[in-house]
Design an enzyme around this catalytic site. Sequence first.
Site, PDB file in Angstrom:
ATOM      1  N   SER A  19      -0.122  21.758 -47.081  1.00 18.21           N
ATOM      2  CA  SER A  19       1.101  21.661 -46.867  1.00 18.21           C
ATOM      3  C   SER A  19       2.328  22.233 -47.458  1.00 18.21           C
ATOM      4  O   SER A  19       1.898  23.065 -47.785  1.00 18.21           O
ATOM      5  CB  SER A  19       1.241  19.956 -47.600  1.00 18.21           C
TER       6      SER A  19
ATOM      7  N   ILE B  43       4.498  24.504 -49.271  1.00 22.16           N
ATOM      8  CA  ILE B  43       5.337  25.940 -48.907  1.00 22.16           C
ATOM      9  C   ILE B  43       3.664  26.893 -48.532  1.00 22.16           C
ATOM     10  O   ILE B  43       3.755  27.724 -47.884  1.00 22.16           O
ATOM     11  CB  ILE B  43       5.446  26.342 -50.329  1.00 22.16           C
TER      12      ILE B  43
ATOM     13  N   SER C   7       7.785  29.738 -60.602  1.00 15.19           N
ATOM     14  CA  SER C   7       8.852  28.526 -60.466  1.00 15.19           C
ATOM     15  C   SER C   7       9.927  29.090 -61.581  1.00 15.19           C
ATOM     16  O   SER C   7       9.618  30.050 -62.300  1.00 15.19           O
ATOM     17  CB  SER C   7       8.296  27.228 -60.521  1.00 15.19           C
TER      18      SER C   7
ATOM     19  N   TYR D 127       3.883  23.127 -66.865  1.00 18.02           N
ATOM     20  CA  TYR D 127       3.740  23.199 -65.550  1.00 18.02           C
ATOM     21  C   TYR D 127       5.068  24.233 -65.788  1.00 18.02           C
ATOM     22  O   TYR D 127       4.906  25.665 -65.285  1.00 18.02           O
ATOM     23  CB  TYR D 127       5.176  22.697 -64.608  1.00 18.02           C
TER      24      TYR D 127
END
Length: 322
Positions: A50, A52, A175, A201
């Site tokens: 699913s 990216i 990120s 994260y």
Amino acid sequence: MSWYRNTVWFVKGLREYTRSGYESASKHFNPADVEVNVAGRSFLVTGANSGIGKATATEIARRGGTVHLVCRNKERAEVAKGEIVTETGNQNIFLHIVDISNPREIWRFAEKFKNEHKLNVLINNAGCMVNNRELTGDGLEKNFATNTLGTYILTTALLPLLEKEADARVITVSSGGMLVQKLNVSDLQSGSGTFDGTMVYAQNKRQQVVLTEQWAKAHRNIHFSVMHPGWADTPAVRSAMPDFYQKMKNSLRTEAQGADTVVWLAISSEATKLPSGLFFQDRQPVPTHLPLASTHSPPEDEEKLMEVLEEFSQKFKSTSPG
């Protein structure tokens, strides 16, 4: 300084990371960069059922590449594989069920894969953001196990395979959130203080940037890169960050827009003209630290990260049957 870093990052995000930021940046893209045939080249994409990961796998399949989908959930993965084959007409799509938070499973998979396949490009896309401190069956904090240790073990285990190929590449999906974090090697599993899943994260994503830089120095004939996909509308964002999603949903990038730079890094000849080890956003290398943010770490901390991950890696390799 954390409030400063968070504020600057969010303002930067509103300007650059949303759909309008992609649309602005893409005006300067050269479409020919990704109009290539990659038949005969082998790509491995983690977290490919699913978001990216799936968008990346689809675009590579569309260009004739052999694509290995590494996914955790068998049912969802089989659906995704079927959709990719139907959409692209490419039959060379292979499925491997592996939990990237389970180091023994990764080792078993990598050893088997090395004996059966070739590999030109590894795309480390799988990740998670668990908002409460949760341990895996091995006693590892779940975010660290998936985002950092899983990425480290899979990459290092497959390096010998990549070393055999011309134009080998490793791309890790990180990120922009890592910009608010300084590498912290004293608490890799977030066991002290208040647990904040978003910041854990972001710390993992900072660790991925450091890993990429270190690998690039050590393995000169493989091209390493790490990238920020922008803020994209993916199932992971919807489930892990529901408040953020509700606030930003009308401005988020599509999955394909989020995957664009991954695809560019994986297949274009332009990407490898740039130095190995850089951090990318919208097909351009960008700084890994915000101005005045005090997020630089000393070399000994970066070396310590590599040492600790290698110790973990070898421990789980030695206890992995087969």
